[in-house]
Enzyme design. Structure first.
Site, short mmCIF file in Angstrom:
data_model
loop_
_atom_site.label_atom_id
_atom_site.label_comp_id
_atom_site.label_asym_id
_atom_site.label_seq_id
_atom_site.Cartn_x
_atom_site.Cartn_y
_atom_site.Cartn_z
N THR A 178 39.98 24.27 59.09
CA THR A 178 41.26 24.72 59.66
C THR A 178 42.40 24.19 58.79
OG1 THR A 178 41.61 22.82 61.16
CG2 THR A 178 40.26 24.65 61.98
N GLY A 179 43.47 24.97 58.70
CA GLY A 179 44.60 24.58 57.85
C GLY A 179 44.22 24.56 56.39
N ALA A 180 43.46 25.59 55.96
CA ALA A 180 42.88 25.59 54.62
C ALA A 180 43.78 26.19 53.55
CB ALA A 180 41.55 26.35 54.64
N SER A 181 44.96 26.68 53.90
CA SER A 181 45.76 27.40 52.92
C SER A 181 46.79 26.53 52.19
CB SER A 181 46.49 28.58 53.60
OG SER A 181 47.38 28.11 54.59
N SER A 182 46.87 25.24 52.56
CA SER A 182 47.84 24.37 51.88
C SER A 182 47.43 22.92 52.08
CB SER A 182 49.26 24.59 52.42
OG SER A 182 49.33 24.25 53.80
N GLY A 195 43.91 20.68 53.26
CA GLY A 195 42.92 21.74 53.48
C GLY A 195 42.62 22.52 52.21
N SER A 227 44.71 9.63 61.10
CA SER A 227 45.79 8.97 60.38
C SER A 227 45.70 7.46 60.59
CB SER A 227 47.14 9.48 60.88
OG SER A 227 48.21 8.74 60.32
N TYR A 274 53.07 12.61 67.25
CA TYR A 274 52.12 12.69 66.14
C TYR A 274 51.13 11.53 66.20
CZ TYR A 274 50.29 12.99 61.37
OH TYR A 274 49.47 13.09 60.26
#
Length: 334
Positions: free
Chosen positions: A8-12, A15, A171, A193
């Site tokens: 997930t979140g692989a475009s930037s 990820g 984190s 967060y």
């Protein structure tokens, strides 16, 4: 048979760097890019296939801050795959981060200055908001959307013949003091967060207790402090450029400053090669970079209670149940 890796979140950010590094490790993988922005995902897929033509790369569109999107994506994945070998639960947000100037100056003249810069503990507050699902945005994006995704994909993940892996992006900023079982969405706090990342740690522990016997193992990772869209939201790029010499110096005293997404993936790639049975479910694995720029992996025992983890898991199940009842009522009325 190709191993299937869902990210997930692989475009930037982390990820995207993870996709590149995993294909360098094994260019026979099937990577499935789970992304919100379809056009960005298609560009990433094309670039990955151009550099690794023997790989297989597919896309599923999903926004983990939207439960209808999660349900649609889950249905699509179950139609495409018989199993998932790895799921990297990486997508996350830190909306509108604000730097606490008073805390910064207090920390500069304390013994905890390096710790403060390594973890951003007490330095950042965020403005959260409510999603269309009626949930706090940070909680839904970072935690609950992924939880529902896993609930929906359980049949693809639990196989006794060969274990499947869940690897969460957590984190060093995951602080027990920012989390409460009475307010799991952190609706009354200013550090959603940190709360969400601590919730991820709790959830990972609970998932191991429930699913290890069924061949599913969960781990948590911290990629370190990197310059990504999130950090550029804290300070302008120019300021980061100006303070970079200081950060490079701090690397000799603290290993958390990985700085680039590629360095930040060190622990995520390391876990890809480990036998899950050999890993400690109560440990967080940390990407680290020393003062000379060399990357390595270290670990840290998480500050949590396993009973609290189980209670949190039960709270998530109750929230899921309430949401499904609401969805059913809405569908019936329409």
């Amino acid at each position: 048979m190709r191993k299937v890796v869902l990210i997930t979140g692989a475009s930037s950010g982390v990820g995207l760097a993870l996709c590149r590094r995993l294909l360098k490790e094994d260019d026979e993988l099937h990577l499935c890019l789970a992304c919100r922005n379809l056009s960005k995902a298609e560009a990433v897929r094309d670039a990955l296939l151009a550099s690794h033509p023997t790989a297989e790369v597919s896309i599923v569109q999903v926004d983990v801050s939207s439960l209808p999107s999660v349900f649609r994506a889950s249905k699509e994945l179950k139609q495409r795959f018989q199993r998932l070998d790895y799921v990297y639960l990486n997508a996350g947000i830190m909306p509108n981060p604000r730097l606490n100037i008073k805390a910064l100056f207090r920390g500069l003249f304390s013994r905890k200055v390096i710790h403060m810069f390594s973890t951003a503990e007490g330095l950042l507050t965020q403005n959260d908001k409510i999603t269309a699902d009626g949930l706090q945005e940070v909680f839904e994006t970072n935690v609950f959307g992924h939880f529902i995704l896993l609930q929906e994909l359980e049949s693809l993940l639990c196989h006794s013949d060969r274990p499947s892996r869940l690897i969460w992006t957590s984190s060093r900023n995951a602080k027990k003091s920012n989390f409460s079982l009475e307010d799991i969405q952190h609706s009354r706090g200013q550090e959603p967060y940190s709360s969400s990342k601590y919730a991820i740690d709790l959830l990972s522990v609970a998932l191991n207790r429930k699913f290890n016997q069924q061949g599913l193992y969960s781990s948590v990772v911290c990629p370190g402090t990197m310059l990504t869209n999130i950090t550029y939201g804290i300070l302008p790029p120019l300021i980061w450029t100006l303070i970079m010499p200081i950060i490079w110096l701090l690397r000799f005293f603290a290993n958390a400053f990985t700085l680039t997404p590629d360095n930040g993936t060190e622990a995520l790639v390391w876990l890809f090669h480990q036998k899950p049975e050999s890993l400690n479910p109560l440990v967080k694995y940390l990407s680290a970079t020393n003062g000379f720029g060399s990357n390595y992996v270290t670990s840290r025992k998480m500050d949590l209670d396993e009973d609290i983890a189980e209670k949190f898991y039960q709270n998530l199940l109750e929230l899921e149940k309430r949401i499904r009842v609401t969805i059913q009522k809405t569908d019936t009325q329409s």
